[in-house]
Design an enzyme around this catalytic site. Structure first.
Site, short mmCIF file in Angstrom:
data_model
loop_
_atom_site.label_atom_id
_atom_site.label_comp_id
_atom_site.label_asym_id
_atom_site.label_seq_id
_atom_site.Cartn_x
_atom_site.Cartn_y
_atom_site.Cartn_z
N GLN A 312 0.83 -1.20 0.00
CA GLN A 312 0.00 0.00 0.00
C GLN A 312 0.87 1.26 0.00
O GLN A 312 0.55 2.25 -0.67
CB GLN A 312 -0.92 -0.01 1.22
CG GLN A 312 -1.64 1.30 1.49
CD GLN A 312 -2.60 1.71 0.39
OE1 GLN A 312 -3.04 0.87 -0.40
NE2 GLN A 312 -2.90 3.00 0.30
N GLU A 313 1.98 1.20 0.72
CA GLU A 313 2.83 2.38 0.84
C GLU A 313 3.68 2.63 -0.41
O GLU A 313 3.81 3.76 -0.87
CB GLU A 313 3.75 2.23 2.06
CG GLU A 313 3.04 2.28 3.40
CD GLU A 313 2.63 3.69 3.78
OE1 GLU A 313 2.89 4.62 3.00
OE2 GLU A 313 2.02 3.86 4.85
N SER A 314 4.27 1.56 -0.97
CA SER A 314 5.30 1.78 -2.00
C SER A 314 5.22 0.85 -3.20
O SER A 314 6.08 0.94 -4.08
CB SER A 314 6.67 1.61 -1.37
OG SER A 314 6.89 0.25 -1.00
#
Length: 467
Positions: A312-314
């Site tokens: 989700q972040e990267s």
């Protein structure tokens, strides 16, 4: 004459004994099905492991069927014991032989099955969908499947539907595969071994993103009832208790809450995003999987949850950087990196270790009275929007009559933090709470996909040979 008299005496004595035994049995009848369960202190439920019924995640065993069965066992004051089988023939045999008290296996209550099983009221209704490759011919009627290869699980309700369709289209042919799971059948279609298969809509909803090259755009049957099955030869005491429980679960919102818990985070399907996820599952995740597993040992979080957070972040890109300056696999700020004692945010090992540690620290701040999985979902929301804003949302939830310890209630109030009319009455002011809700929803979705990608081992183990 003496001999006849002796036989008569024996006969009268036998009849008297039988009368006494009959009277004793009448006075002390055999215990009912529910009484037997209460006496042994456990409810035995037979199920099929799947993403719609029963599986294991970081919090232990869960699933729609499992949670309903656990709730029923709790309502009776007994323990729940789960038996597993993928064999539909064995499942029907086991319930009739008394090996299990209830079958809770995502079974559709069909007229044919009702001849040999007693079914409860439906706890959920599903559609039956026809699955094909995106490159395959789209149909508008089952009669168009003549000369096409179709595979379904042997003895399934899907096989019953196709047998019924054969009455109108005798040229329709299909193959029944013994003990085939939905994942195995989808793999057969994806690999071109068959053209079509059938799947229940709830199962397809949860795992659609794992199969971006497949589509289900024809509905074979609508509103099919998923029900629990009982031994029809048993008395109705257990059945009636289960009926009362399932009816009450619908009336008090328990079933609706479970549906929201297991299906509410599944957003509208995005073909591009699904293909990207599957590609990165193959070419990026293996590079960092061992690091996530090490972080699991250090933090106690399921490595797949940490991997879902990182995706989700990267998108599992260690060089990722945002316009605000957060960077790395876990997209850490400079401040968070300093707090967690790391020097290089783009180093995958440091980033994963720090991200997992920060999530653990945030999780520890959530009151431990809050049950899982709500506590973890709240920790993820706080990881995104800040602990103070999460607490504001919980305060607002309580003010509005909701449960501040339940994620389903809190997530409804988080978006209100963006509105000054609400935020001005709270300690930490405005915040993008709706973004935090979407953040948690996405992570839960990726986590589900990772759990099922691993559990089904679809890359190597789900390919099966057709007879």
């Amino acid at each position: 004459m003496t001999e006849l008299f002796r036989h008569s005496k024996h006969l009268l004595a036998s009849l008297a004994l039988l009368s006494v035994l009959g009277l004793m049995l009448a006075m002390h009848p055999s215990p009912s099905a529910i009484e037997r369960i209460m006496a042994r202190g456990e409810l035995v439920v037979l199920t099929r492991p799947s993403n719609t019924t029963y599986y294991e995640d970081q919090h232990g065993f869960t699933g729609m069927e499992y949670e309903l069965a656990k709730g029923f066992a709790d309502s009776q004051g007994v323990e729940l014991r789960i038996l597993e089988s993928d064999d539909l023939s064995y499942i029907r045999y086991a319930i009739r032989k008394g090996t299990a008290d209830i079958v809770a296996a995502g079974l559709i209550a069909t007229p044919e099955r009702s001849k040999s099983l007693r079914f409860s009221t439906a706890y959920q209704n599903v559609d039956v969908l026809l699955v094909r490759r995106l490159t395959s011919h789209r149909i508008t009627d089952l009669s168009q499947l003549n000369q096409q290869t179709i595979a379904v699980s042997a003895g399934s309700s899907h096989a019953e539907l196709l047998l019924k369709a054969q009455l109108e289209s005798p040229e329709l042919e299909f193959q029944e595969v013994e003990n085939a799971t939905p994942e195995q059948l989808l793999a057969l279609v994806e690999d071109g071994q068959v053209d079509y298969t059938l799947i229940n809509s709830n199962s397809y909803t949860l795992q659609r993103a794992l199969w971006p090259d497949l589509v289900a755009d024809y509905t074979v049957a609508r509103d099919m009832p998923l029900s629990w099955a009982f031994n029809p030869k048993d008395d109705k005491s257990l059945y009636q208790e289960a009926q009362r429980y399932l009816t009450q679960a619908k009336a008090d919102g328990t079933t609706a809450k479970l549906e929201d818990r297991f299906y509410g985070h599944v957003e509208q399907f995005n073909l591009y995003a699904a293909r990207s996820f599957m590609r990165h599952l193959d070419d990026r995740l293996p590079l960092y999987e061992d690091l996530f597993k090490q972080a699991e040992e250090d933090s106690g979080f399921d490595w797949r949850l940490l991997a879902a957070l990182a995706y989700q972040e990267s998108l599992w890109d260690p060089q990722a950087i945002s316009p605000t300056g957060v960077k790395g696999l876990m997209m850490l700020t400079n401040n968070t990196a300093r707090q967690m004692g790391i020097s290089d945010r783009t180093d995958p090992s440091q980033s994963i270790r720090a991200g997992a540690g920060y999530l653990r620290r945030t999780h520890a701040r959530i009151p431990d009275r809050i049950p899982e999985p709500s506590r973890t979902w709240m920790a993820l929301a706080a990881y995104n929007v800040g602990y103070g804003h999460l607490e504001d949302a919980r305060v607002l939830t309580q003010r509005q009559g909701g449960n501040p310890d339940n994620w389903q209630d809190v997530k409804q109030r988080l978006p209100l933090l963006a509105k000054p009319a609400y935020a001005d009455q709270l300690r930490y002011g405005t915040a993008p709470g709706g973004q935090a809700v979407a953040y948690v929803r996405h992570i839960r979705r990726y986590y589900d996909l990772l759990v099922w990608a691993e559990n089904s081992r679809r890359r190597d183990d789900t390919l099966i040979a057709l007879n």
